[in-house]
Scaffold this active site. Structure first.
Site, short mmCIF file in Angstrom:
data_model
loop_
_atom_site.label_atom_id
_atom_site.label_comp_id
_atom_site.label_asym_id
_atom_site.label_seq_id
_atom_site.Cartn_x
_atom_site.Cartn_y
_atom_site.Cartn_z
N LYS A 62 6.93 -7.23 6.65
CA LYS A 62 5.98 -8.29 6.94
C LYS A 62 6.71 -9.62 7.12
CE LYS A 62 2.08 -6.46 4.22
NZ LYS A 62 1.10 -6.36 5.32
N ARG A 73 -3.08 3.93 3.21
CA ARG A 73 -3.74 5.20 3.58
C ARG A 73 -2.86 6.39 3.22
NH1 ARG A 73 -4.07 3.15 9.71
NH2 ARG A 73 -4.14 1.19 8.56
N1 BES Z 1 -2.06 -4.42 2.27
C1 BES Z 1 -2.13 -4.50 3.69
C2 BES Z 1 -3.50 -5.01 4.16
C3 BES Z 1 -3.77 -6.49 4.01
C4 BES Z 1 -3.23 -7.39 4.88
C5 BES Z 1 -4.63 -6.93 3.02
C6 BES Z 1 -3.51 -8.74 4.75
C7 BES Z 1 -4.92 -8.28 2.92
C8 BES Z 1 -4.35 -9.19 3.78
C9 BES Z 1 -1.92 -3.13 4.31
O1 BES Z 1 -1.05 -2.31 3.64
C10 BES Z 1 -1.35 -3.38 5.67
O2 BES Z 1 -0.26 -3.88 5.74
N2 BES Z 1 -2.09 -3.02 6.70
C11 BES Z 1 -1.67 -3.23 8.04
C12 BES Z 1 -2.02 -2.01 8.86
C13 BES Z 1 -1.41 -2.01 10.22
C14 BES Z 1 0.09 -1.81 10.13
C15 BES Z 1 -2.03 -0.89 11.02
C16 BES Z 1 -2.39 -4.47 8.57
O3 BES Z 1 -3.58 -4.65 8.26
O4 BES Z 1 -1.75 -5.25 9.26
MN MN Z 2 0.98 -2.62 4.22
#
Ligand code: BES
Ligand code: MN
Ligand code: ZN
Length: 377
Positions: free
Chosen positions: A149, A223
């Site tokens: 990230k 997931r």
């Molecule tokens: N924990 C994150 C989701 C999240 C992001 C929660 C921002 C709250 C604020 C999750 O693990 C994630 O990174 N999801 C990705 C999925 C994507 C790679 C398909 C996302 O939402 O960007």
């Molecule tokens: Mn994630």
């Protein structure tokens, strides 16, 4: 309940990692009523248990990741699941490997902190009564892994175990209210870290269900830990399974911080959860699960990919989970927008403990709730 919850929320302050903590100044609240009857007493008991549960959830979600590792979460679960109606079992990498949880293990590969799989049980009803299973996402820190990230606000990914924290909070409240129901809490807990050992984009792993998964993005890790826990849930022959997860940024875009995303393959379960949310002031909103949304999850190298395109991201995540939840009525709550606030008022909200507790108490039914309140007296 509304007044007490608002007072509790406004007077809450996080203290555990401050060298000079400011203790809570509000010590006591007195409610006066013309007639004090059993109904009022029960409402008060419910609210006190709810506030205790919400504060457990806030505490664990707020803690920095180095003060809320998978092992520390497991210890907290053991401390909460104390007493004759409770059981708590904690598994480590050895047991999880033996279970064949290849998706959960793939996420944990990059982490130096050992994973934990936490199984909590509350038995308030005869063993013959099928339990409700709650599955909480327990990513104690989500860097994204190799699909790392950006740096801005990455600290907020300490909240990525808010689903797990809500399960701990619900169990805290169950211990105080002792309703006549059976509840199982499952928490797959690990960090998601980049490392020489970490899982790589394109790797294919085999989940506990036997389905193979192409991990195209290591940041879609929630997931992956949840799918194996959903398969594990089958052994309880549950009457319903509800997973709770800070799953997608897309859900934050869709619904913001007002309502959690609700996805369900079962109309009765969806309606019960929607009602519980509205009644408790911890609302959710149902989202679709049309089969057409699963199109983008197709993979050339595995049974399923862990990500689809950018569109409808919270729905495609739910479609992924649904493949592992076909053997019981299932619902998924995406709490990415509701579990914490950003900015000046940064902090965990304790949601959706209110929604879940309202749902469980409604399941216990008025008769069961009454028996529990007599036991408390
Ligand atoms: N924990 C994150 C989701 C999240 C992001 C929660 C921002 C709250 C604020 C999750 O693990 C994630 O990174 N999801 C990705 C999925 C994507 C790679 C398909 C996302 O939402 O960007
Ligand atoms: Mn994630
Ligand atoms: Zn995550």
């Amino acid at each position: 309940q509304v007044a007490a919850c608002a007072l509790a929320d406004a007077s809450y302050s996080y203290t555990s990692t401050l060298s000079k903590p400011k203790p809570r100044t509000l010590k006591q609240v007195v409610f006066s009523a013309e007639t004090v009857n059993a109904e009022l007493r029960d409402a008060l008991a419910h609210t006190q248990a709810l506030v205790a549960g919400i504060e457990v959830a806030k505490e664990w979600a707020n803690r920095p990741a180095n003060h809320a590792t998978p092992s520390l979460l497991a210890n907290a679960a053991k401390a909460i699941a104390k007493g004759p109606a409770f059981k708590c079992e904690v598994m480590g990498p050895k047991e999880v490997t033996k279970l064949g949880m290849g998706a959960f293990l793939a996420v944990a590969r990059g982490a130096a902190e050992p994973l934990r799989f936490i199984v909590m049980r509350y038995s308030g009803a005869p063993a013959a009564q099928a339990p409700v299973v709650l599955v909480g996402k327990g990513i104690t820190f989500d860097t994204g892994g190799i699909s790392i990230k950006p740096a801005a606000e990455m600290d907020e990914m300490k909240y990525d175990m808010s689903g797990a924290a809500s399960v701990l909070g619900v169990f805290k409240a169950l211990g105080e209210l002792k309703p006549a129901i059976n509840v199982v809490g499952l928490i797959p807990a690990t960090e998601n870290m980049p490392d020489g050992q970490a899982v790589k984009p394109g790797d294919v792993v085999t989940s506990m269900s036997g389905q193979t998964i192409e991990i195209l993005n290591t940041d879609a890790e929630g997931r992956l830990v949840l799918c194996d826990a959903l398969t594990y849930a089958e052994r309880f022959k549950p009457r319903a399974v509800i997973d709770i997860a800070t799953l997608t940024g897309a859900c934050v875009i869709a619904l913001g911080g007002v309502r959690s995303g609700l996805f369900s393959s079962d109309d009765a379960l969806a309606q019960a959860l929607q009602l519980a949310g509205d009644a408790s002031g911890d609302a959710c909103w149902r989202m679709p699960l049309d089969e057409d949304y699963a199109e983008g999850l197709k993979s050339r190298y595995a049974d399923v990919a862990n990500v689809a395109g950018r569109q409808a991201g919270s729905v495609t995540a739910a479609k992924f989970l649904q493949r592992f939840a076909s053997r019981y009525p299932w619902a998924h709550l995406d709490i990415a927008g509701t579990a914490w606030r950003s900015g000046a008022a940064k902090g965990a909200t304790g949601r959706p403990v209110g929604l879940l507790l309202a749902y469980l108490l409604a399941q216990a039914g008025p008769a069961a709730a009454k028996a529990a309140s007599n036991r408390r007296r």
